[in-house]
Write a protein that holds these residues in place. Structure first.
Motif, short mmCIF file in Angstrom:
data_model
loop_
_atom_site.label_atom_id
_atom_site.label_comp_id
_atom_site.label_asym_id
_atom_site.label_seq_id
_atom_site.Cartn_x
_atom_site.Cartn_y
_atom_site.Cartn_z
N ASN A 99 -32.54 -28.51 -41.17
CA ASN A 99 -32.17 -29.38 -42.29
C ASN A 99 -32.62 -30.83 -42.11
O ASN A 99 -32.94 -31.51 -43.09
CB ASN A 99 -30.66 -29.34 -42.49
N ASP B 153 -26.93 -17.35 -31.54
CA ASP B 153 -26.73 -17.25 -32.99
C ASP B 153 -28.03 -17.47 -33.74
O ASP B 153 -28.32 -16.78 -34.74
CB ASP B 153 -25.69 -18.28 -33.45
N VAL C 258 -30.73 -24.03 -43.01
CA VAL C 258 -29.63 -24.96 -43.26
C VAL C 258 -29.03 -25.50 -41.97
O VAL C 258 -28.74 -26.70 -41.85
CB VAL C 258 -28.54 -24.28 -44.13
N THR C 259 -28.85 -24.65 -40.98
CA THR C 259 -28.16 -25.07 -39.75
C THR C 259 -29.07 -25.75 -38.74
O THR C 259 -28.61 -26.59 -37.96
CB THR C 259 -27.49 -23.87 -39.06
N GLY D 127 -30.85 -13.96 -46.16
CA GLY D 127 -29.67 -14.73 -45.77
C GLY D 127 -29.81 -15.32 -44.38
O GLY D 127 -29.41 -16.47 -44.13
N ALA D 128 -30.40 -14.54 -43.45
CA ALA D 128 -30.62 -15.05 -42.09
C ALA D 128 -31.59 -16.23 -42.10
O ALA D 128 -31.40 -17.22 -41.39
CB ALA D 128 -31.15 -13.92 -41.21
N ARG E 38 -29.84 -19.30 -43.46
CA ARG E 38 -28.90 -19.82 -42.46
C ARG E 38 -29.64 -20.62 -41.40
O ARG E 38 -29.18 -21.67 -40.95
CB ARG E 38 -28.14 -18.65 -41.84
N ALA F 19 -30.42 -14.63 -36.17
CA ALA F 19 -31.07 -14.78 -37.47
C ALA F 19 -32.55 -14.41 -37.39
O ALA F 19 -33.09 -13.71 -38.27
CB ALA F 19 -30.91 -16.22 -37.97
N ASP G 243 -30.34 -9.18 -46.28
CA ASP G 243 -29.86 -9.66 -44.98
C ASP G 243 -30.87 -10.62 -44.35
O ASP G 243 -30.50 -11.66 -43.79
CB ASP G 243 -29.61 -8.48 -44.03
#
Length: 577
Positions: A240, A417, A236-237, A229-230, A233, A421, A226
């Motif tokens: 980047n 959000d 990438v968001t 993955g956080a 994320r 993460a 987890d």
């Protein structure tokens, strides 16, 4: 200051908390004094006046608390004022042995000040008498007895009462200890998250935020998968568009985000720098993005100033203000300084209140960042800094395509959000017991930070951000000067001194004799130039320079004290490492 930061007490709040043990005791005392003073009046007149005396009010205007004022009772009145401010507003605290007040900036950004503060930022200030009087009027009504009319009339808090509060407020239980300000939820060492706005007595932090943190959806028991993955994320968001030159630089950027979020709960944290070879590559944007994630705004932005003395004063100003995130923007000269070093490595710093001789020992809870083209960090700051390097040429230069046209606007709109993460990563590592999978030693002076940030990143497969210090060492102007000196000393030691004396070790008097002779030998000339470069006093300052740089290494050489002899002087040698 907005009214929502200084609300009147709730309707069910007890109104007699400002009186003595018996609520009407003070009224009886005033009645007795008045009757005694009128003892020479006629009985009928005294009786009539006694009957005309009304009881003091128990409710202030708009439901505010009541403070009854009387001469000679400053201690009671000051206590009542303290209770009113503590229960009705909650913005007064004890900090560093002084009374402080939280202030919300409501007007436009102050971009021209040496320490720039932006709209919505919260800072810690020394309270003034007018500020205390104004704040008191929002939460309480003070009444005094008008002897001419025998009635109770509203009045302002006297200046002397406000001055008494400033003097003894830090000793009063009504004002809790304030360590610092945070503008995002507080994650504790066990991974639990506190998101209620206001003062948190467990951490002594004040959470200043109007965000609804109940929207955070952090798994109760996140796994390492987890957390990974956080992290991906987040990369990438949000990250980047930054042209990092290596994974170490990306790891340093992630370190900046993690550190900014948890810095108020750490005893110390290193400076995080952002560097690039040219202008316009997004160095300042990196710092502002970190600040936006951690605070929802730009934080405090500091110009390094024109000289070191000015810079040191600005550092002290930031420490006093309690800003949770600080950026030294567009640093054009080497970053160094005793005050900044202390702010980074020490849990507290002693600073002087400007315009006074008063000193305060303040907890250092701010997260510091800096940015600049080919950023230069010098002397003791090197080991206190990690850097994220960018090079746009690696990503197509200025013609590269961007995912976010306005990154800061994206962060502002998606801050919850993004923090989900971040907190998922932090909680997963905490619940796993803060594993150190690489066995890296903690960075000196930053044990907590290494445990919670460095170990988390390496646990998720990222490089240790401390590796970025290698580039700083290569470009440190302070070490450059030391390297020049060691090179010159070694050349003279091997090619001149040892050939003439038969021994490699030397003393200060040997160097002085060599320099004092106007030799045409280039090796002696280089040594003299190096001495003058390291100190304006040249060879006169050599004993101090040797003691200060004992065992220092630069350019594959080390200065060693071969033997100590107080009467004849120590013997020295430059060794190859």
């Amino acid at each position: 200051m907005t009214d929502d930061m200084m609300m009147p007490p709730p309707d069910d709040f007890p109104r007699d908390y400002l009186y003595d043990d018996e609520p009407m005791l003070h009224a009886e005392k005033l009645r007795t004094e008045l009757v005694t003073a009128e003892s020479h009046s006629t009985p009928a007149k005294t009786k009539r006046r006694k009957a005309e005396i009304v009881e003091p009010p128990t409710h202030g205007k708009d439901g505010r608390a009541v403070i009854i004022f009387a001469q000679g009772e400053r201690a009671r009145v000051t206590r009542g004022l303290a209770q009113a401010l503590a229960n009705g507003g909650g913005i007064y605290f004890s900090r560093g042995g002084g009374l402080v007040r939280l202030s919300l900036r409501e007007d436009d950004d102050d971009v021209d000040a040496p320490v720039r503060k932006f709209k919505g930022s919260v800072s810690i200030q020394e309270p003034t008498v007018p500020a205390i009087i104004a704040d008191a009027s929002r939460v309480a009504t003070m009444y005094k007895l008008d002897s001419r009319t025998n009635s109770w009339v509203p009045t302002d808090i006297p200046d002397k009462v406000a001055q008494s509060l400033i003097a003894i407020g830090p000793e009063m239980a009504e004002f809790p200890l304030l360590t610092g300000i945070t503008q995002c939820p507080i994650i504790r060492d066990d991974g639990s998250i506190h998101g209620a706005a206001g003062y948190d007595r467990d951490s002594n932090l004040y959470l200043s935020s109007d965000e609804d943190w109940s929207r955070l959806r952090v798994p109760a028991r996140p796994t390492r998968t987890d957390a990974y993955g956080a992290m991906m994320r987040l990369i990438v968001t949000t990250l980047n568009d930054f042209a990092f030159d290596s994974e170490v630089s990306l790891s340093s950027m992630l370190s900046a985000i993690l550190t900014a979020v948890i810095r108020p709960t750490l005893d110390a944290a290193p400076l995080h720098g952002f560097s690039a070879p040219t202008f316009g590559e997004g160095k300042s944007l990196q710092a502002f993005a970190v600040s936006m994630i951690a605070t929802g705004g730009m934080g405090a932005v500091v110009s390094p100033g024109h000289n070191q003395e000015e810079f040191e004063k600005r550092v002290d100003s930031v420490i006093l203000s309690g800003s949770p995130v600080v950026t030294l923007d567009n640093a054009s000269r080497a970053i160094t300084g005793d005050n900044l070093c202390m702010a980074l490595t020490s849990p507290s710093a002693t600073v002087r209140i400007f315009g006074t001789q008063v000193q305060r020992t303040i907890e250092t809870s701010a997260f510091w960042m800096t940015s600049g083209a080919n950023l230069t960090i010098s002397a003791d700051m090197v080991r206190r800094t990690v850097v994220s390097y960018m090079d746009a040429s690696l990503r197509g230069g200025k013609d590269r395509k961007f995912l976010r046209a306005d990154l800061l606007a994206y962060i502002r709109e998606n801050r919850v959000d993004i923090l989900e993460a971040v907190f998922t990563m932090l909680r997963a590592h905490a619940q796993a017991g803060y594993p150190n999978v690489t066995g890296d030693k903690p960075l000196g002076s930053f044990g907590q930070w290494s445990r919670r940030v460095v170990n988390l990143l390496t646990w998720l497969g990222m490089p240790n951000p401390v590796e970025s210090q290698k580039g700083l060492l290569e470009n440190d102007p302070y070490l450059e000067k030391i390297g020049d000196m060691l090179d010159a000393l070694y050349e003279w030691q091997v090619l001149v001194h040892e050939k003439c004396t038969g021994r490699a070790t030397w003393k200060v008097k040997d160097v002085r004799e060599a320099v004092s002779v106007h030799s045409v030998d280039e090796r002696v000339k280089e040594m003299r130039y190096a001495l003058e470069s390291n100190s304006k006093d040249g060879v006169k300052a050599l004993p101090y320079w040797l003691r200060k740089n004992r065992n220092v290494q630069a350019r594959g050489k080390r200065l060693v004290c071969a033997s100590e002899d107080g009467s004849n002087g120590s013997s020295w040698i430059v060794e190859l490492t």
